[in-house]
Design an enzyme around this catalytic site. Structure first.
Site: not given
Ligand code: PMP
Length: 427
Positions: A133, A210, A213, A236, A376
């Site tokens: 991401h 990270d 998910q 999430k 993203c």
């Molecule tokens: N890493 C991953 C794998 C994600 O799916 C996301 C959210 N789409 C994020 C980071 C970022 O999370 P947040 O917007 O809650 O900071």
């Protein structure tokens, strides 16, 4: 169309738990009941979490760690209990290792700025992957540009798994940190985190996971993994937005300078300097996300009562069912690996229909909410040779009938858009 017989019914969680989620029965889109399949972006909240938020504001709210009065004591106690609950949930016995942040993005930036800017030199390497991401790419691009360190990327295999052979070859004595997702938000791939950490540690590199998910969907055990840093978000996993977690080993966090300066993160301040507070306050400058943190602990209670293994089984069955149904649709390309290597989501692309147009019709005419775009992960989409995809992502409240609705919608929308050249007609 899929037949309900082909799903593993024994893996399904009880349908009755949907009643805990007011939005699932309340929201009607153009006369269609809501089929919410955008859980990888953000999940919905059960009544228990909504009630926890209302309860704090109605009975216990004040700023934390500051007042001597009763309300401040109550909110401080609940805020710190939330920290303890998060610690247990991810497998550490030490709540000092749990920092409340604004979310996964905030957590990763904290490490990149605090640890990265202090420890990286020209010649050092940060290893990340092509399936990250943007939150686990851009902060490392920024910190390597600033420090002169080099950013390298682990490729993936044809079927969208991490190329572990290439990972082994890229790791070397210069690698200072491996920043890797435990589960791709686009491919759904679940990465072998324990193995990645063991290999990284063998060359002396730290690992940041990270886990945005994976924490909501799979059991997490930072101690068993020997994980150095772990980042995830409350929204999430049935919790509120505005709160996330950075887990870090105490010795690492202790050695890192504070990232943000301000109230709460100091021990003593004079006009020309300050001494930082101990952990975890050192990294929680200003008023923290008090109510979101407390509500996140209510979300953890909810998830724990069901069990992460059970949630994972439920989602595996749904993903397998969706994958099989999608595989039967002509002109649709599923991104990522077979169901056994993924968890809780499936993304796909069409040759002739743009993901945005597709998702719009699916929403407007079928009430099915999916995500369309690059999620993203622009570099990953470029590698896959597409600019956008459509993602259906599941959680504990989704049902096989909703997968059927998705498949039915896809087939109908495809018919609307085809054959090429013929005027499109609204249904
Ligand atoms: N890493 C991953 C794998 C994600 O799916 C996301 C959210 N789409 C994020 C980071 C970022 O999370 P947040 O917007 O809650 O900071």
């Amino acid at each position: 169309m899929n037949s309900l017989e082909t799903i593993d019914q024994s893996a399904m969680l009880p349908e009755s738990l949907r009643a805990d989620f007011p939005i699932l029965s309340g929201d009607i889109i153009n006369g269609h009941p809501l089929v919410f399949l955008d859980n990888a972006a953000s999940t919905q909240r059960p009544r228990q979490v909504i009630d926890a938020i209302a309860r704090v504001y109605e009975r216990d709210y004040a700023n934390v760690h500051r007042g001597i009065h009763t309300l401040s004591e109550r909110s401080t106690e609940q805020y710190e209990e939330a920290r303890e609950k998060v610690a247990r949930f991810i497998g550490t016995a030490n709540p000092q290792e749990v920092i409340f942040t604004q979310g996964t993005t905030g957590s990763i930036n904290l490490v990149a700025r605090s640890w990265g800017e202090t420890n990286l030199r020209p010649g050092d390497e940060i290893l990340t992957t092509v399936m990250e991401h943007h939150s686990n790419l851009v902060p490392w691009q920024q910190v390597t540009a600033k420090t002169g360190a080099t950013l390298r990327h682990v490729p993936m295999t044809e079927d969208g798994q991490l190329d572990m052979e290439a990972f082994g070859e890229l790791l070397n004595e210069q690698t200072k940190l491996v920043a890797v997702t435990s589960m791709s938000n686009t491919l759904g791939t679940v990465n072998p985190i324990a193995e990645i950490i063991a290999q990284a540690h063998a060359v002396g590199a730290l690992v940041l996971v990270d886990a945005a998910q994976s924490v909501p969907h799979l059991p997490t055990d930072v101690a068993a993994w020997d994980c150095d840093f772990l980042a995830f978000s409350g929204h999430k996993m049935l919790g509120p937005s505005g709160v996330g977690i950075l887990y870090g080993k105490e010795a690492l966090l202790d050695a890192m300078p504070p990232f943000l300066g301000g109230g709460s993160m100091i021990n003593e301040v004079c006009l020309d300097g300050f001494t930082p507070a101990e952990l975890p306050a050192k990294f929680e400058a200003g008023t923290p996300p008090i109510v979101p943190a407390i509500a996140m602990s209510a979300a953890i209670d909810y998830l724990s009562a069901i069990g992460l293994e059970e949630i994972h089984r439920h989602e595996q069955a749904l993903v397998k069912y969706a994958y099989e149904g999608l595989s039967q649709i002509d002109g649709l390309r599923i991104l990522g690996p077979a169901p056994e290597y993924r968890s809780s989501l499936v993304s796909f692309a069409f040759e002739k229909i743009h993901a945005h147009e597709f998702a719009q019709v699916l929403n407007d005419q079928f009430g099915v909410a999916v995500r369309a775009g690059h999620h993203c992960t622009q570099p990953l989409h470029k590698l896959l040779g597409i600019s956008a995809s459509t993602r259906a992502s599941f959680y504990l409240y989704n049902r096989p009938e909703e997968v059927d609705r998705l498949l039915e919608g896809i087939t109908a929308v495809q018919k609307m858009f085809a054959p090429r050249g013929r005027k499109r007609r609204a249904q």
